[in-house]
Scaffold this active site. Structure first.
Site, PDB file in Angstrom:
ATOM      1  CE  LYS A 134       7.050  21.476   3.918  1.00 23.78           C
ATOM      2  NZ  LYS A 134       6.499  22.576   3.576  1.00 23.78           N
ATOM      3  NE  ARG A 139      -2.309   0.842   1.417  1.00 22.65           N
ATOM      4  CZ  ARG A 139      -2.079  -0.129   0.581  1.00 22.65           C
ATOM      5  NH1 ARG A 139      -0.898  -0.389   0.167  1.00 22.65           N
ATOM      6  NH2 ARG A 139      -3.350  -0.885   0.329  1.00 22.65           N
ATOM      7  CG  HIS A 151      -6.677  -3.598   2.813  1.00 22.09           C
ATOM      8  ND1 HIS A 151      -7.348  -2.468   2.172  1.00 22.09           N
ATOM      9  CD2 HIS A 151      -5.432  -3.650   1.919  1.00 22.09           C
ATOM     10  CE1 HIS A 151      -6.519  -1.976   1.019  1.00 22.09           C
ATOM     11  NE2 HIS A 151      -5.709  -2.868   1.033  1.00 22.09           N
ATOM     12  NE  ARG A 175      -2.334  -5.106  -6.220  1.00 23.00           N
ATOM     13  CZ  ARG A 175      -1.089  -5.654  -6.669  1.00 23.00           C
ATOM     14  NH1 ARG A 175      -1.068  -5.819  -8.208  1.00 23.00           N
ATOM     15  NH2 ARG A 175       0.044  -5.353  -6.151  1.00 23.00           N
ATOM     16  CB  THR A 176      -5.119   0.222  -2.555  1.00 25.90           C
ATOM     17  OG1 THR A 176      -5.061  -1.467  -2.151  1.00 25.90           O
ATOM     18  CG2 THR A 176      -6.126   0.690  -1.601  1.00 25.90           C
TER      19      THR A 176
HETATM   20  C1  NCD Z   1      -2.458  -5.722   0.487  1.00 29.54           C
HETATM   21  C2  NCD Z   1      -2.034  -4.691   1.414  1.00 29.54           C
HETATM   22  O1  NCD Z   1      -1.745  -3.733   1.188  1.00 29.54           O
HETATM   23  O2  NCD Z   1      -2.176  -4.999   2.586  1.00 29.54           O
HETATM   24  N1  NCD Z   1      -2.184  -5.232  -0.896  1.00 29.54           N
HETATM   25  C3  NCD Z   1      -3.372  -4.652  -1.429  1.00 29.54           C
HETATM   26  O3  NCD Z   1      -3.967  -3.812  -1.054  1.00 29.54           O
HETATM   27  N2  NCD Z   1      -3.904  -5.286  -2.479  1.00 29.54           N
HETATM   28  C4  NCD Z   1      -1.546  -6.952   0.543  1.00 29.54           C
HETATM   29  C5  NCD Z   1      -0.065  -6.832   0.639  1.00 29.54           C
HETATM   30  O4  NCD Z   1       0.589  -5.661   0.647  1.00 29.54           O
HETATM   31  O5  NCD Z   1       0.572  -7.863   0.899  1.00 29.54           O
END
Ligand code: NCD
Length: 307
Positions: free
Chosen positions: A80, A101, A129, A51-52
């Protein structure tokens, strides 16, 4: 250069502004279709995501922009031995904004200090997040038209669940918040979050292991996945992973306007039998995440003078 690493990097006024922009995008998408024409978002994902990453990418495309990036550390020069700082200095030569991320807490902060373009934290380890929180806030706002006087239940992995930490930070700024923390003993909210967020802001909270007892009276139940990737041993994960499963019978006696939320991905935490319940909000969160990311990308690129 303005970056968004923590949800508190945005003021409450700015959050309101982003919510209103997102609502305007929903109402008039064509007005935004060319705003980022010729601009590039780089998605640097050193950890898995559906999703993100895809919502950041969809957001940039819907603003008329383009996307470059990678979706796993192994396909970048991190494999590397390149440092995060060198990677983002490089990416700053090619893109206008970064969504990153990373499994290490603080990596996006380090990146923001090296980059010459805005960096958005798309999740750092078990820490924060902020853009999931923006998705959560728009979802709450569209149901309740306010962020005040809510009784918020957070259930599952409160220790490693970064979405929980960011959501609590955001909600702590609104009046009348009450919090119910539901987790097994091993996955309790970290004491630094309790101290810096709940106690510091005098937010009433209780801790319990019992989901059924906590549910009646809640305005929101926010379920979370046990974060397997943060565990030191698989046995502990297997023992804890199915501690809480929300099923239709557990919802008896809850409020008619309860919001059932989950940042997703879901493993077993919410029975699929709840998906058709009008109180299930988790797929709305997914869609709202795209609109809030559109609003945030526009805001940061405008402030940087890029658009
Ligand atoms: C979450 C995350 O990555 O922290 N997912 C997301 O981005 N919607 C929650 C999770 O991974 O459980």
């Amino acid at each position: 250069m303005r970056s968004i690493i923590d949800i508190l990097d945005l003021s409450t006024e700015e959050i309101n502004e982003l919510v209103h922009t997102a609502e305007d995008i929903i109402a008039h998408p064509a007005d935004y279709a060319e705003i980022c024409h010729g601009k590039k978002l780089a998605t640097l994902f050193f950890e898995p995501s559906t999703r993100t990453r895809l919502s950041f990418e969809a957001a940039m495309y819907e603003l008329g922009g383009n996307v470059i990036g990678f979706s796993e550390a192994n396909s970048s020069s991190a494999a590397k031995g390149e440092s995060v700082s060198d990677t983002v200095k490089t990416v700053s030569c090619y893109a206008d904004i970064i969504a990153m991320r990373h499994p290490k807490e603080g990596a996006p902060r380090v990146a923001s200090m090296a980059a010459s373009i805005p960096v958005i934290n798309a999740g750092d380890g078990g820490h924060n997040h902020p853009t999931q929180t923006l998705a959560d806030l728009l979802t709450i706002y569209r149901h309740r038209h306010s962020f005040s006087n809510l009784k918020l239940g957070l259930c599952g992995d409160l220790k490693f669940g970064r979405t929980v930490h960011s959501l609590l930070n955001a909600m702590s700024r609104y009046e009348g918040l009450e919090v119910v923390l539901i987790s097994p003993d091993e996955l309790k909210l970290p004491s630094y979050v309790k101290k810096d967020v709940l106690q510091k802001n005098n937010i009433p909270y209780v801790q319990t292991e019992n989901l059924e007892e906590a549910l009646p009276g809640l305005d929101i139940i926010y379920m979370t996945r046990v974060q397997r990737e943060r565990f030191f041993n698989e046995e502990d994960y297997l023992r804890l992973k199915d501690t809480y499963i929300l099923t239709p019978d557990k919802l008896k006696g809850t409020r008619d306007d309860l919001m059932i939320m989950h940042p997703l991905p879901r493993v077993n935490e919410i029975s699929v039998a709840i998906d058709d319940d009008p109180r299930a909000c988790y797929f709305e969160q997914v869609l709202n995440g795209k609109y809030m990311r559109m609003a945030l990308i526009m805001k940061l690129l405008k402030e940087a003078g890029t658009i």
